[in-house]
Scaffold this motif. Structure first.
Motif, PDB file in Angstrom:
ATOM      1  N   UNK A 131       0.817  -1.214   0.000  1.00 30.00           N
ATOM      2  CA  UNK A 131       0.000   0.000   0.000  1.00 30.00           C
ATOM      3  C   UNK A 131       0.856   1.272   0.000  1.00 30.00           C
ATOM      4  N   UNK A 132       1.821   1.343   0.889  1.00 28.52           N
ATOM      5  CA  UNK A 132       2.654   2.544   0.984  1.00 28.52           C
ATOM      6  C   UNK A 132       3.440   2.775  -0.294  1.00 28.52           C
ATOM      7  N   UNK A 133       3.995   1.708  -0.865  1.00 27.17           N
ATOM      8  CA  UNK A 133       4.742   1.843  -2.111  1.00 27.17           C
ATOM      9  C   UNK A 133       3.841   2.351  -3.234  1.00 27.17           C
ATOM     10  N   UNK A 134       2.608   1.831  -3.292  1.00 25.45           N
ATOM     11  CA  UNK A 134       1.690   2.258  -4.337  1.00 25.45           C
ATOM     12  C   UNK A 134       1.328   3.734  -4.178  1.00 25.45           C
ATOM     13  N   UNK A 135       1.130   4.165  -2.954  1.00 28.41           N
ATOM     14  CA  UNK A 135       0.822   5.586  -2.719  1.00 28.41           C
ATOM     15  C   UNK A 135       1.988   6.462  -3.123  1.00 28.41           C
ATOM     16  N   UNK A 136       3.189   6.023  -2.798  1.00 31.35           N
ATOM     17  CA  UNK A 136       4.372   6.797  -3.184  1.00 31.35           C
ATOM     18  C   UNK A 136       4.517   6.859  -4.702  1.00 31.35           C
ATOM     19  N   UNK A 137       4.122   5.781  -5.392  1.00 33.83           N
ATOM     20  CA  UNK A 137       4.191   5.754  -6.855  1.00 33.83           C
ATOM     21  C   UNK A 137       3.009   6.484  -7.488  1.00 33.83           C
ATOM     22  N   UNK A 138       1.999   6.807  -6.689  1.00 35.37           N
ATOM     23  CA  UNK A 138       0.830   7.515  -7.207  1.00 35.37           C
ATOM     24  C   UNK A 138      -0.107   6.637  -7.988  1.00 35.37           C
ATOM     25  N   UNK A 139      -0.110   5.318  -7.694  1.00 36.28           N
ATOM     26  CA  UNK A 139      -0.932   4.397  -8.472  1.00 36.28           C
ATOM     27  C   UNK A 139      -1.896   3.638  -7.572  1.00 36.28           C
ATOM     28  N   UNK A 140      -2.854   2.990  -8.197  1.00 34.90           N
ATOM     29  CA  UNK A 140      -3.795   2.135  -7.495  1.00 34.90           C
ATOM     30  C   UNK A 140      -3.467   0.678  -7.765  1.00 34.90           C
ATOM     31  N   UNK A 141      -3.457  -0.119  -6.704  1.00 35.76           N
ATOM     32  CA  UNK A 141      -3.378  -1.572  -6.809  1.00 35.76           C
ATOM     33  C   UNK A 141      -4.739  -2.123  -6.426  1.00 35.76           C
ATOM     34  N   UNK A 142      -5.467  -2.677  -7.400  1.00 34.22           N
ATOM     35  CA  UNK A 142      -6.808  -3.182  -7.132  1.00 34.22           C
ATOM     36  C   UNK A 142      -6.917  -4.625  -7.641  1.00 34.22           C
ATOM     37  N   UNK A 143      -6.532  -5.589  -6.816  1.00 34.83           N
ATOM     38  CA  UNK A 143      -6.753  -6.991  -7.205  1.00 34.83           C
ATOM     39  C   UNK A 143      -8.213  -7.359  -7.000  1.00 34.83           C
ATOM     40  N   UNK A 144      -8.668  -8.400  -7.687  1.00 39.64           N
ATOM     41  CA  UNK A 144     -10.049  -8.837  -7.507  1.00 39.64           C
ATOM     42  C   UNK A 144     -11.044  -7.919  -8.184  1.00 39.64           C
ATOM     43  N   UNK A 145     -10.760  -7.545  -9.437  1.00 36.29           N
ATOM     44  CA  UNK A 145     -11.651  -6.624 -10.147  1.00 36.29           C
ATOM     45  C   UNK A 145     -12.819  -7.303 -10.822  1.00 36.29           C
ATOM     46  N   UNK A 146     -12.972  -8.616 -10.614  1.00 39.86           N
ATOM     47  CA  UNK A 146     -14.067  -9.341 -11.253  1.00 39.86           C
ATOM     48  C   UNK A 146     -14.936 -10.052 -10.247  1.00 39.86           C
ATOM     49  N   UNK A 147     -15.604 -11.105 -10.718  1.00 43.08           N
ATOM     50  CA  UNK A 147     -16.441 -11.891  -9.815  1.00 43.08           C
ATOM     51  C   UNK A 147     -15.557 -12.759  -8.928  1.00 43.08           C
ATOM     52  N   UNK A 148     -16.089 -12.964  -7.788  1.00 42.79           N
ATOM     53  CA  UNK A 148     -15.463 -13.446  -6.575  1.00 42.79           C
ATOM     54  C   UNK A 148     -15.385 -12.263  -5.630  1.00 42.79           C
ATOM     55  N   UNK A 149     -14.921 -11.112  -6.132  1.00 50.11           N
ATOM     56  CA  UNK A 149     -14.676 -10.042  -5.178  1.00 50.11           C
ATOM     57  C   UNK A 149     -15.590  -8.831  -5.356  1.00 50.11           C
ATOM     58  N   UNK A 150     -15.791  -8.335  -6.566  1.00 50.54           N
ATOM     59  CA  UNK A 150     -16.537  -7.077  -6.700  1.00 50.54           C
ATOM     60  C   UNK A 150     -17.930  -7.142  -6.070  1.00 50.54           C
ATOM     61  N   UNK A 151     -18.796  -8.084  -6.467  1.00 52.72           N
ATOM     62  CA  UNK A 151     -20.127  -8.090  -5.864  1.00 52.72           C
ATOM     63  C   UNK A 151     -20.113  -8.391  -4.373  1.00 52.72           C
ATOM     64  N   UNK A 152     -19.305  -9.348  -3.970  1.00 55.01           N
ATOM     65  CA  UNK A 152     -19.270  -9.721  -2.548  1.00 55.01           C
ATOM     66  C   UNK A 152     -18.653  -8.626  -1.694  1.00 55.01           C
TER      67      UNK A 152
END
Length: 370
Positions: A131-152
């Motif tokens: 998380x901290x590295x991604x914030x420093x890089x100015x990017x979003x890390x979003x795993x689980x962008x499909x089914x299994x995670x988004x609706x649940x």
């Protein structure tokens, strides 16, 4: 819904790119995503390690002038070069236990947004630690962008809103008229050696296969459900802060009996030879559900939260079947990222886009049960 933050891209040289790369684009789910992306007016760059499959895929979409890049995830220079051409990557090449780390690290190096369609707890936890590295890089890390995670995940956030004092979350999932792709089957084989997983007092805890069997009414009488290491054991904790999480899936009795037998015979199935044999059998199953099954299939999710005072809230969510849902949510997420709508750091779908994100899609319905 939480107010969405609009962020500037982390580097000035990509402000006008407005494109993304789909790695694993020629796989079953990847092709479905490409098809919808084109219909939505997007022109993603196709990518993967198989030149023959990529060229054939590009040829089929020749009128859309889709470009493609061929490289393996071990070819760091080619990987970084391909990412330098886009704003974000949609990672669709599993089994993710073997592929997420290389792609995510490349996104951190090149400061490009990362989204995948994984449902694997190991990857979620590893990316949450970045998380901290991604914030420093100015990017979003979003795993689980499909089914299994988004609706649940959206359901978990919705229930947390209904009962802010919740200390326990249980998720029950049932697929109706669906099926699995070869890619999903491969991921299942690669994760065979991992036991079940629950969250207790904020910590991940391993449990035996078929650790708990319950009955759940999805609307047409009670059905047996069995505990599984669903992705929400990881993601729902970050989304809601609820420290105790269990996830269950509806299986027939024969499947539950087999899962229980894995407690004894499982170690024999986890070795390299057994996995190789199982992988060789994957080609015997169809690439994935056909169009009719995708069109007519649905998924039913029921979430239940309770608190230490005995208060309870339950809601039901109906969505299109899993692959259709994955296509809808991933394309929408990529559209939003390209529009500058994202949050820096590690995110879950509901943290990035709110508990109501899932409600915008056709075929989705949410009802409060209690």
């Amino acid at each position: 819904m939480r107010r969405l933050l609009r962020e500037e891209h982390p580097r000035n040289d990509i402000k006008n790119m407005k494109n993304f790369l789909i790695y694993g684009s020629y796989g079953y789910t990847g092709q479905l995503i490409v098809d919808l992306a084109i219909k939505k007016g997007l022109h993603p760059i196709l990518a993967g390690r198989d030149e023959k499959k990529l060229s054939a895929q590009a040829a089929q979409a020749r009128k859309y002038n889709l470009e493609y890049r061929t490289f393996s995830l071990e070819e760091t220079a080619k990987l970084d070069s391909a990412l330098s051409e886009v704003d974000a990557v949609l990672h669709c090449a599993g089994p993710f236990v073997h592929t997420f780390r290389q792609m995510a690290e490349a996104c951190l190096r090149t400061k490009r947004h990362y989204v995948d369609i994984s449902g694997e707890i190991l990857g979620f936890e590893a990316l949450a630690a970045r998380d901290t590295q991604a914030k420093e890089a100015g990017i979003m890390l979003l795993p689980g962008g499909g089914f299994d995670v988004v609706p649940s995940d959206c359901l978990a956030a919705h229930l947390k809103g209904r009962l802010p004092t919740a200390t326990h979350f249980r998720l029950f999932v049932r697929g109706v008229g669906a099926g699995v792709s070869r890619g999903t089957a491969k991921s299942a084989i690669e994760n065979m050696h991992r036991q079940g997983m629950i969250r207790r007092n904020g910590k991940l805890v391993q449990v035996p296969p078929a650790w708990n069997v319950r009955e759940q009414d999805f609307g047409r009488g009670y059905t047996k459900v069995v505990s599984v290491g669903w992705g929400d054991v990881s993601t729902a904790y970050y989304s809601t802060g609820i420290p105790n999480i269990e996830t269950y899936f509806a299986f027939p009795d024969t499947a539950i009996s087999f899962m229980r037998s894995m407690r004894l015979i499982g170690p024999l199935m986890y070795n390299r030879v057994a996995k190789k044999i199982l992988r060789s059998l994957i080609h015997l199953i169809p690439p994935g559900p056909n169009e009719d099954r995708r069109k007519n299939g649905i998924a039913i999710l029921i979430g239940e939260v309770t608190d230490k005072n005995g208060l309870r809230a339950s809601s039901k969510l109906i969505t299109p079947e899993g692959y259709t849902c994955t296509v809808l949510t991933t394309v929408e997420i990529m559209k939003r990222i390209l529009n500058g709508e994202y949050k820096k750091g590690f995110q879950t779908p509901s943290l990035a886009y709110g508990a109501n994100f899932i409600l915008q899609f056709d075929g989705v319905e949410r009802n409060e049960l209690s």
